[in-house]
Enzyme design. Structure first.
Site, PDB file in Angstrom:
ATOM      1  N   ASP A 150       0.812  -1.214   0.000  1.00 24.23           N
ATOM      2  CA  ASP A 150       0.000   0.000   0.000  1.00 24.23           C
ATOM      3  C   ASP A 150       0.847   1.267   0.000  1.00 24.23           C
ATOM      4  O   ASP A 150       0.312   2.375  -0.073  1.00 24.23           O
ATOM      5  CB  ASP A 150      -0.944   0.002   1.209  1.00 24.23           C
ATOM      6  CG  ASP A 150      -2.366  -0.395   0.827  1.00 24.23           C
ATOM      7  OD1 ASP A 150      -2.599  -0.682  -0.359  1.00 24.23           O
ATOM      8  OD2 ASP A 150      -3.235  -0.411   1.708  1.00 24.23           O
ATOM      9  N   ASP A 294      -9.912  -8.409  11.909  1.00 27.07           N
ATOM     10  CA  ASP A 294      -9.646  -9.831  12.087  1.00 27.07           C
ATOM     11  C   ASP A 294     -10.708 -10.498  12.966  1.00 27.07           C
ATOM     12  O   ASP A 294     -11.246 -11.553  12.622  1.00 27.07           O
ATOM     13  CB  ASP A 294      -8.240 -10.034  12.680  1.00 27.07           C
ATOM     14  CG  ASP A 294      -7.881  -8.976  13.718  1.00 27.07           C
ATOM     15  OD1 ASP A 294      -8.806  -8.328  14.255  1.00 27.07           O
ATOM     16  OD2 ASP A 294      -6.689  -8.796  13.990  1.00 27.07           O
TER      17      ASP A 294
END
Length: 757
Positions: A150, A294
Site C-alpha cells: 500500500d 480480524d
C-alpha cells in the site's frame, strides 16, 4: 483472637484450594472447574455481605459506596467470564501431526494451492526482507508469495523481483489493511490464504502443519497461530525483566486462546493465520466495519457456522513494538476496534446467529471495564485517608479480612494455577494500571464516537521513535504523592477521625502498595535505549573462526568480477588458502574482500573473490566500469582488466573451531574451547553451517565469548542468515516457570537507578 477469626475463611479457602490442586492436575477439566466454583462461591459470599451491608446502612443510591460497588461488579464480571473461558483448554498438536501426514501422502495436484499474503504500508527494508525470505522458504509444494504494498514503493518491487515474489499495489488505500487484502483476493486464485504481517517470519513447516486442518473439518474457516516475538516489548525492556518475565501477549496466546478454542470461540488475530478463500468470498471478503477487522471476520463466519481453530505452536516469529509510542498505537487500535464491535451489526450484540455464550465471549470486557477500573481503584485508599470516604460503610477491618481477603487470595492462586505466569503483585498491577491510564481516553472517545478514528499502522523497525511517556510519569508521581500524603496525614492525625483504627491501618498498607506500584509505573514509562540494531537469537551452532594476521602491502595487477591477480612478496601459499584483501585507493572506502588462492607463479598470486561487503561490490563495479576501455585478457574466463592498485593482504593467523552462542543478521557471539588472544578491530572470517563465509571484525572479547560484527552483507549473504535464523528451530526459548524471586530481583536492580539503567 479476633484477628485469627478474621483469617479463618482465608485459611479454609486456601486449604480447599490445596486439596483440589493436589489431587487434580492443571490439565484436568474437573480440577479446573472445582477451583473456579470455589472462587465463584467466595465472590457470591462477598457480594451478598457487601450488598446487604449497603442496604442496612441506608446508603443513598449514587453515593461513593455505590460507585465503588459498581466498580467491583465490573471487575468481578470480567474475572468470572475469564475464568469461565479458561475452565477448559485444547491442544491441537495431534491434528497438526495428522495435517503433516496428510500433506506428505496427498498427490501434488490434489493439494490446495496457497497464496501467501504479506500486506505492507510503511515498513522498512530491514523488516520486510526478513518476512519475504522466510515466506519463500516455506516447505510446501504449492504456494506463491504476494507482497501487498500500500506504500507503492519502487524498492519493494525490486525486492520482490529479487526473491521471486509478486508485487501487488492498488490505486488507493481505502479501508487500510482489510481493503489491501480484499484487493489482492480479486487478483489471485489460491484455495487458501496464508496471512502474515510484514514483520512476521513463518517457519518452513507452517503450511504443512495447518493445511490439513481444512481437509479434516469442513467447519473450519480459519486456522490461527500464536504471535511469538523475537524481541522484548517496551515494558519488559524498561523494567529490566525481559529474561524472567514474558511479554504481555504470552498469557493471551498460551492460556486464553487455547481455552477459547476449546469452546469454538477462538478468533483470527490478523497475522499468522491461514484462511479458506471460499469462506472469505462467501462473506464478501474481510469486513471493513472495524479497525480490528480480524475479529470481525471470525464473528461473521461464526454466524455461518464456520469456526476459527487455534494451533498453539510458535510457527512464526515477529517483531513486537519497539517503543512505548508504538506499543500504545497498537493497543489503542485494539481497544478501539474491540469497542467498535459493540456498535457493528455483525458484532456480538448485533445480528442473529450467535449463541448467548458466543456473544458473552466476544464482549470487550477487558478493554471497556477491566483496564479503566484499575485506575480508579488506585485512588481509593488515599480518598479514605484524606477525606474519610469509606468504600464499605459500616464495615470494620476484621470483617473486610473475613470476606474480601479470601476472594483476593484465591483469585491470585487460581489465576496462576489456571494460567501460569498470568499475575504477579506489583508488576502486573503496574502493567495494568499503565494500560488503563493510557487507554482511558480511547475508551471514552470510542464510546462517544465509535468510528471517529482512522486505522493507524503500528510503527516497526527504523520507523520507531523512542521517548519517555511524560504523561504517565506525571500521573504516577501524582498518584504516588496522593497516597503518600494520605499515609503521612494518617500518621499525624487522630486515628479516631477515621473510625476503626484497624481500618486505617489497612488503608495505609494498601496505599503503600500503591506507592510501590506507581514507582514501577514511573520506571516503566522511562524509555530504555535498544543497544542493538538487530535482535540476537540464542543458538548453539558449530562455527569456524578464521583469524587473519597483520596485513602486508600488495598490488592488484588485474581484476574481474570474480577474481584478481596480486603482486605480493609472501611465502608460498597452498591452493585454497583464505586471505583478507582490502583495496587502498581513495574510492574504496570500507571495501573488504575474502579471497581464496587459485594458483601462484612468478607473475603473482591468482585469487578468487569468495565474499565481499556492500562497499566492495560498489567499488568493484565502479572500478571495472572505469577501466572498461582497457583491453581485457580474453584468456581469462571472466575477462580480467589490467590495473595497478594498492591494497593490503592479510594471511591466516589461526583457524579456530568454535560454538556460536547467539546470532543476528549483524553479528555473532562465539565461544572457543581454549583462550585465544583477539584484539578489538581484528579482521576475521566466520563460517556457519549452510552459509557462505562472512567477512567480519572483532567487536569485543571477554569471558562470555568473542563478539563479532559482520561487514555490510551482500543480499545473498543476508538471505542465508535469514534462512538460518527463521528457517530452523532457532528462536528465543520460552521463558520457563515464572520465579517471583527472579522477577523481583531484576525489578529491584532496575528500580535502583531507573533513569540511568
Amino acid at each position: 483472637m479476633e484477628t485469627l477469626g478474621a483469617l479463618a475463611p482465608s485459611a479454609f479457602a486456601l486449604g480447599l484450594f490445596l486439596i483440589v490442586t493436589t489431587f487434580f492436575s492443571k490439565t484436568s477439566g474437573r480440577g479446573r472447574l472445582l477451583v473456579i466454583l470455589l472462587l465463584v462461591a467466595l465472590i457470591a459470599r462477598y457480594l451478598y455481605w457487601r450488598i446487604t451491608g449497603l442496604v442496612a446502612n441506608g446508603e443513598s443510591f449514587g453515593s461513593f459506596a455505590h460507585m465503588v460497588l459498581a466498580l467491583e461488579l465490573l471487575i468481578f464480571t470480567e474475572a468470572l467470564v475469564t475464568f469461565w473461558t479458561v475452565a477448559r483448554r485444547s491442544d491441537r498438536s495431534l491434528e497438526a501431526d495428522r495435517s503433516e501426514a496428510w500433506v506428505a501422502a496427498t498427490p501434488l495436484h490434489r493439494l490446495p494451492k496457497v497464496d501467501v499474503f504479506i500486506p505492507t504500508y510503511n515498513e522498512g527494508a530491514e523488516v520486510l526482507e526478513r518476512t519475504v525470505v522466510a515466506a519463500k522458504a516455506l516447505d510446501y509444494p504449492r504456494f506463491h508469495v504476494y507482497v501487498l504494498d500500500d506504500g507503492r514503493r519502487e524498492w519493494v518491487r525490486e525486492l520482490c523481483a529479487a526473491h521471486g515474489a509478486t508485487w501487488i499495489t492498488r490505486p488507493d488505500n481505502a479501508h487500510a489493511k482489510a481493503g489491501n487484502v480484499n484487493h489482492a483476493l480479486q487478483v489471485t486464485d489460491g484455495d487458501l490464504i496464508a496471512l502474515f504481517d510484514a514483520d512476521f517470519c513463518p517457519k518452513p513447516q507452517l503450511l504443512r502443519r495447518t493445511v490439513g486442518f481444512f481437509a479434516e473439518d469442513d467447519r473450519i474457516g480459519i486456522v490461527q497461530l500464536p504471535q511469538t516475538f523475537f524481541n522484548p516489548d517496551p515494558i519488559q525492556l524498561n523494567l529490566g525483566v525481559a529474561r524472567v518475565w514474558p511479554d504481555d501477549q504470552r498469557v493471551f496466546f498460551e492460556q486464553i486462546m487455547p481455552a477459547r478454542d476449546a469452546r469454538d470461540v477462538a478468533f483470527c488475530c490478523g497475522s499468522n493465520a491461514v484462511l479458506r478463500r471460499d469462506r472469505l468470498m462467501a462473506i464478501g471478503g474481510i469486513p471493513t466495519d472495524s479497525v480490528t477487522e480480524d475479529i470481525l471476520t471470525t464473528l461473521v463466519q461464526l454466524r455461518r457456522g464456520w469456526i476459527t481453530r487455534y494451533l498453539n505452536e510458535p510457527l512464526a516469529l515477529g517483531l513486537c513494538p519497539e517503543s512505548l509510542d508504538a506499543f500504545l498505537v497498537q493497543r489503542r487500535r485494539w481497544c478501539r476496534g474491540n469497542l467498535q464491535l459493540l456498535f457493528c451489526r455483525q458484532g456480538p450484540l448485533g445480528a442473529p446467529g450467535l449463541s448467548l455464550a458466543q456473544r458473552i465471549a466476544f464482549l470487550p470486557l477487558y478493554w471497556g471495564f477491566g483496564l479503566p477500573t484499575r485506575v480508579f481503584l488506585s485512588l481509593l485508599p488515599a480518598a479514605f485517608l484524606w477525606f474519610g470516604l469509606t468504600p464499605i460503610p459500616g464495615a470494620g477491618a476484621f470483617e473486610i479480612m473475613a470476606y474480601l481477603l479470601p476472594v483476593v487470595l484465591l483469585a491470585l492462586l487460581a489465576s496462576n494455577w489456571l494460567m501460569p505466569g498470568s499475575y504477579m503483585p506489583i508488576v502486573s498491577a503496574a502493567h495494568h494500571f499503565y494500560l488503563g491510564l493510557r487507554l482511558l481516553p480511547t475508551v471514552f472517545a470510542t464510546m462517544l464516537r465509535p468510528f471517529g478514528e482512522p486505522f493507524r499502522v503500528t510503527p516497526k523497525g527504523r520507523l520507531t521513535e523512542a521517548g519517555s511517556d511524560g504523561f504517565a510519569i506525571v500521573a504516577a508521581l501524582a498518584i504516588a504523592g496522593f497516597n503518600l500524603g494520605g499515609i503521612v496525614l494518617q500518621l499525624d492525625a487522630d486515628r479516631v477521625r477515621l473510625g476503626d483504627p484497624a481500618m486505617a491501618d489497612l488503608a495505609v498498607y494498601w496505599a503503600l502498595c500503591n506507592v510501590f506500584t506507581m514507582l514501577v509505573v514511573f520506571t516503566l514509562a522511562i524509555e530504555r535505549p535498544r543497544l542493538r540494531g538487530e535482535e540476537r537469537f540464542p543458538v548453539d551452532l558449530p562455527a569456524e573462526l578464521v583469524v587473519f594476521d597483520r596485513p602486508a602491502p600488495v598490488r592488484i595487477t588485474n581484476l574481474s568480477r570474480h577474481g584478481a591477480r596480486l603482486e605480493a612478496a609472501l611465502p608460498w601459499l597452498e591452493r585454497g588458502t583464505l586471505l583478507h584483501l582490502r583495496p587502498l585507493d581513495a574510492a574504496a572506502g570500507e571495501s573488504s574482500f575474502l579471497v581464496e588462492t587459485c594458483h601462484e607463479d612468478a607473475a603473482g598470486i591468482g585469487v578468487r573473490l569468495v565474499q565481499r561487503n556492500v562497499d566492495a561490490e560498489r567499488w568493484l563495479l565502479q572500478t571495472l566500469g572505469r577501466l572498461n576501455a582497457g583491453s581485457p585478457d580474453q584468456s581469462r574466463r571472466h575477462g580480467r582488466l589490467g590495473v595497478s592498485l594498492p591494497a593490503t593482504l592479510a594471511p591466516i593467523r589461526a583457524r579456530l573451531q568454535t560454538r556460536a552462542r547467539d546470532l543476528s543478521i549483524s553479528g555473532i557471539r562465539l565461544v572457543t574451547g581454549e583462550p585465544f588472544p583477539l584484539s578489538r578491530g581484528a579482521r576475521v572470517a566466520v563460517r556457519l553451517p549452510g552459509c557462505p563465509v562472512f567477512d567480519a571484525s572483532v567487536a569485543s572479547a571477554g569471558s562470555r565469548g568473542t563478539g563479532i560484527v559482520f561487514d555490510r552483507l551482500q543480499p545473498e549473504s543476508r538471505e542465508s542468515l535469514i534462512r538460518l535464523l527463521f528457517g530452523r528451530d532457532v528462536a528465543p526459548p520460552r521463558i520457563g516457570p515464572i520465579r517471583s524471586v527472579k522477577v523481583l530481583y531484576a525489578l529491584a536492580r532496575r528500580l535502583w537507578g531507573p533513569v540511568t539503567a
